[in-house]
Design an enzyme around this catalytic site. Structure first.
Site, PDB file in Angstrom:
ATOM      1  N   HIS A 140       0.929  -1.244   0.090  1.00  0.00           N
ATOM      2  CA  HIS A 140       0.157   0.164  -0.208  1.00  0.00           C
ATOM      3  C   HIS A 140       0.762   1.301   0.062  1.00  0.00           C
ATOM      4  CE1 HIS A 140       0.865   0.808   4.075  1.00  0.00           C
ATOM      5  NE2 HIS A 140       0.719  -0.470   4.553  1.00  0.00           N
ATOM      6  N   GLU A 159      -2.714  -7.315   7.513  1.00  0.00           N
ATOM      7  CA  GLU A 159      -1.251  -6.956   8.268  1.00  0.00           C
ATOM      8  C   GLU A 159      -1.062  -7.946   9.431  1.00  0.00           C
ATOM      9  OE1 GLU A 159       1.623  -5.834   8.636  1.00  0.00           O
ATOM     10  OE2 GLU A 159       1.327  -3.633   8.516  1.00  0.00           O
TER      11      GLU A 159
END
Length: 241
Positions: free
Chosen positions: A13, A93
């Protein structure tokens, strides 16, 4: 160049305010792209505009979804539109547990920091996840999606997985044949692209941490130039793409 198998683009990201201020965001809600990160994601979309994409999967966190949406906003044609985004929880994550939301400078003083740095395969975050489990779930996800893309779209299809730094580092370490304890040697910057092709015998790591190069060469070759998948490495290094 290895052809005859799908090409996986591992995308981290874009930058967030937490990245910029040295905070371990983890799975904290509401962590979106900052101004720089949004620009990075938009630029990545333009870099990939010439590459047909068969699939795009992403961690369901805000920053990864925003990056994936920016990437999918560019390119595609009436005959080959961009694919729909698929949320993949196994690309989330790492759950950093009690470390979530803390400053990295403060965490570096914790005794467990040395384990994370020097012996990650033994690292279990307090109240959170182990890096071994992160690697296992992420590898299961990319292998499963890679096989699905091959079945549904054929050899030479290109697809994208948008995830997080430590998750991508763990996948790349496996592809490079590195023990998890060596994964801290891999660098994955915000909005970077790393490329892996999984052949029957071994993965090939085509590039890592690319933040500005020409990506048009990742498009599949014309059908007349395609050849059967091979797990053989090019002795002497090969001629390149």
């Amino acid at each position: 160049m290895v052809t005859g198998v799908p090409t996986l683009l591992l995308v981290r990201h874009g930058r967030t305010a937490a990245n910029a201020t040295g905070v371990l965001a983890g799975r904290s809600p509401g962590v979106g792209l900052d101004e720089s990160g949004a620009a990075q994601a938009a630029a990545l979309g333009r870099r990939l505009a010439a590459v047909p994409l068969a699939a795009c999967v992403a961690s369901p966190l805000e920053r990864t979804v925003a990056t994936a949406e920016a990437l999918l906003a560019e390119g595609g044609t009436a005959r080959r539109p961009r694919p729909a985004l698929v949320h993949e929880p196994r690309l989330l994550e790492c759950d950093y547990g009690a470390w979530t939301g803390r400053k990295l400078a403060d965490l570096a003083k914790e005794p467990h920091w040395k384990v994370v740095q020097g012996h990650p395969s033994a690292a279990q975050f307090p109240g959170g996840e182990s890096l071994r489990d992160v690697q296992a779930r992420a590898l299961a996800a990319v292998r499963e999606h890679d096989a699905r893309v091959a079945d549904e779209h054929g050899a030479d299809a290109v697809w994208v997985a948008v995830s997080h730094g430590d998750v991508i580092k763990a996948v790349l370490a496996d592809a490079l044949g590195l023990h998890l304890d060596a994964f801290q040697r891999v660098v994955v910057d915000p909005a970077s692209v790393s490329v892996v092709r999984y052949t029957p015998l071994r993965p090939f790591v085509v590039r890592t941490n690319d933040t500005g190069g020409d990506l048009s060469g990742l498009a599949p070759p014309p059908r007349r130039r395609r050849r059967a998948a091979s797990s053989d490495a090019a002795v002497g290094g090969g001629a390149g793409a």
